[in-house]
Every structure is written in structure tokens, then in C-alpha cells.
Design a protein around this motif. Structure first.
Motif, PDB file in Angstrom:
ATOM      1  N   ARG A  79     -24.179 -63.284 -33.014  1.00 36.25           N
ATOM      2  CA  ARG A  79     -23.598 -61.948 -32.830  1.00 36.25           C
ATOM      3  C   ARG A  79     -22.212 -61.960 -33.457  1.00 36.25           C
ATOM      4  O   ARG A  79     -21.358 -62.755 -33.063  1.00 36.25           O
ATOM      5  CB  ARG A  79     -23.574 -61.597 -31.343  1.00 36.25           C
ATOM      6  CG  ARG A  79     -24.969 -61.700 -30.723  1.00 36.25           C
ATOM      7  CD  ARG A  79     -24.999 -61.294 -29.281  1.00 36.25           C
ATOM      8  NE  ARG A  79     -24.678 -59.888 -29.091  1.00 36.25           N
ATOM      9  CZ  ARG A  79     -25.540 -58.889 -29.325  1.00 36.25           C
ATOM     10  NH1 ARG A  79     -26.752 -59.161 -29.782  1.00 36.25           N
ATOM     11  NH2 ARG A  79     -25.182 -57.643 -29.118  1.00 36.25           N
ATOM     12  N   CYS A 101     -21.948 -56.697 -34.715  1.00 34.02           N
ATOM     13  CA  CYS A 101     -22.116 -56.097 -33.390  1.00 34.02           C
ATOM     14  C   CYS A 101     -20.988 -55.147 -33.027  1.00 34.02           C
ATOM     15  O   CYS A 101     -21.147 -54.280 -32.177  1.00 34.02           O
ATOM     16  CB  CYS A 101     -22.186 -57.193 -32.339  1.00 34.02           C
ATOM     17  SG  CYS A 101     -23.662 -58.198 -32.457  1.00 34.02           S
ATOM     18  N   SER A 200     -28.891 -53.531 -34.635  1.00 39.16           N
ATOM     19  CA  SER A 200     -27.808 -53.624 -33.669  1.00 39.16           C
ATOM     20  C   SER A 200     -27.464 -52.266 -33.101  1.00 39.16           C
ATOM     21  O   SER A 200     -27.783 -51.217 -33.670  1.00 39.16           O
ATOM     22  CB  SER A 200     -26.554 -54.227 -34.319  1.00 39.16           C
ATOM     23  OG  SER A 200     -25.965 -53.284 -35.207  1.00 39.16           O
TER      24      SER A 200
END
Length: 218
Positions: A79, A101, A200
Motif C-alpha cells: 500500500r 492509496c 484502490s
């Protein structure tokens, strides 16, 4: 233990981030890189859960590094939390589209940085939704020539959830607003991302603006 890779071309900033993370309980720094090329190599070698990615670097910048890391990573993919000096930065918008992210301003304090790493590691895709929303609003108009996402496949509830996500609400806030459970919010979001082929939550926010579901300043 959350494993973190720190990427920044400025030595003092990188050293400060590494020192702060080393001192935090539950976080392990598994590498540090000074440019995008090293970041791609270290991400493949160390497989960190979270990557703090500087966006403006000489040579390979954070956008290209983000794209390459996510393209070659095995599940679970890292991430990526983008670090930027400015809250309205065209590079950050590109990084969100590349699959990052979310992002964090470099001027953020130690507590906010640690909270951001924890939040991202736990699955929260946007740590600073109000700032992210301003950035998306600033650049959404520039992509008007692109083909907007087709939202017809979404149910009315999925559209509701997507709209509230784009407004910067957390899963818990959405659950309270719609009188549903937080788990149900996550289910709607996961189905939305699957239908729209998104990777995402950040990309979902961008799609909400680009498709006209949410209007800048509206």
C-alpha cells in the motif's frame, strides 16, 4: 508488525522518517531508497506492506515507481502512501491514478505520520480525504477529454456509497449516514471497485469526480 519501505531523495527527510518509524512500536523499516529505481528494486526484494513514496525525485519519479511496483508485486500488493510538499500537486493526482492509496503532506507531524501508516496498513485508502478531495477537484476538469467510467452497472446503494466516499467520509461515517453496518459499506465499496475495475479507494474517488457523480465544489 507493519513493514515499511521509505523512499525520499532528500537524505535528512529520509533519515528523519526512518528514525521516527524505528522508534514506533509495531513498525519495522525494511529498507530505504533515494530514488524510484532503488524503490522498485527494494520493494520486490523486501515486499513491504506500506511504502512511503516521495513524489518528486530525479530520474524515476514517484508516479512511475508506483506503477512499476504495483505491476510487479505479488498479492498482497504493498500500500503506497505518497509524500508531498504541496497539497495541490499534479504529481500526486497522477500517483492516485497509478494506484497509490493516498498521500500525506511532509509538513505533517509525527503523530499524523504514524497514524497514516497504521491506517493504510489496516486498509484505509485515504488518510486525509479533505486534502485529497481538494486535489481531485483541482485536476478533475483537466481530464474531461477522457472517457468517463460507466456507472450504469452500479446499484443505487453503491452509487450512494461511492458519492459519500468522494466527499471524504470514512466507512464508519458512511455507515452512520446510511443506517447500515460498516461491513456493509465495505461490501458495497468492494463490489463497486470490482465492477469498475478499480484497484484502490483513491481511484474510486477520482472516478466519482471524472464521471460527474460528484462535482467539484458541489
Amino acid at each position: 508488525m507493519t513493514t515499511v519501505l521509505v523512499v525520499d531523495d532528500q537524505y535528512l527527510i529520509r533519515a528523519g522518517l526512518v528514525g521516527l518509524l524505528h522508534a514506533a512500536p509495531g513498525i519495522e523499516v525494511v529498507g530505504e531508497a533515494s530514488d524510484g529505481v532503488d524503490a522498485v528494486a527494494l520493494a520486490a526484494e523486501a515486499a513491504p506492506e506500506v511504502i512511503l513514496m516521495d513524489i518528486r525525485m530525479p530520474g524515476m519519479n514517484g508516479i512511475e515507481a508506483t506503477e512499476r511496483i504495483l505491476a510487479q508485486a505479488a498479492d498482497p500488493t504493498p500500500r503506497i502512501l505518497v509524500l508531498t510538499t504541496f497539497d495541490l500537486d499534479e504529481y500526486v493526482y497522477g500517483a492516485l491514478r497509478a494506484g497509490a492509496c493516498g498521500f500525506l503532506l511532509k509538513e505533517s507531524g509525527p503523530e499524523r505520520l504514524l497514524a497514516a501508516v497504521t491506517a493504510v496498513a489496516g486498509g484505509d485508502a485515504l488518510f486525509a480525504p479533505s486534502v485529497t478531495r481538494r486535489l481531485v477537484e483541482a485536476y478533475a476538469r483537466q481530464t474531461a477529454c477522457e472517457q468517463p467510467a460507466d456507472l450504469e452497472a452500479l446499484t443505487s446503494r453503491e452509487l450512494e456509497v461511492l458519492k459519500l466516499i468522494a466527499r471524504g467520509l470514512s466507512n464508519l461515517e458512511i455507515a452512520d449516514r446510511l443506517y447500515i453496518s460498516e461491513a456493509t459499506v465495505k461490501t458495497h465499496l468492494n463490489r463497486t471497485m470490482t465492477k469498475l475495475d478499480l484497484d484502490s479507494r483513491a481511484q474510486a474517488v477520482v472516478v466519482a469526480y471524472e464521471s460527474g457523480l460528484v462535482t467539484p465544489g458541489g
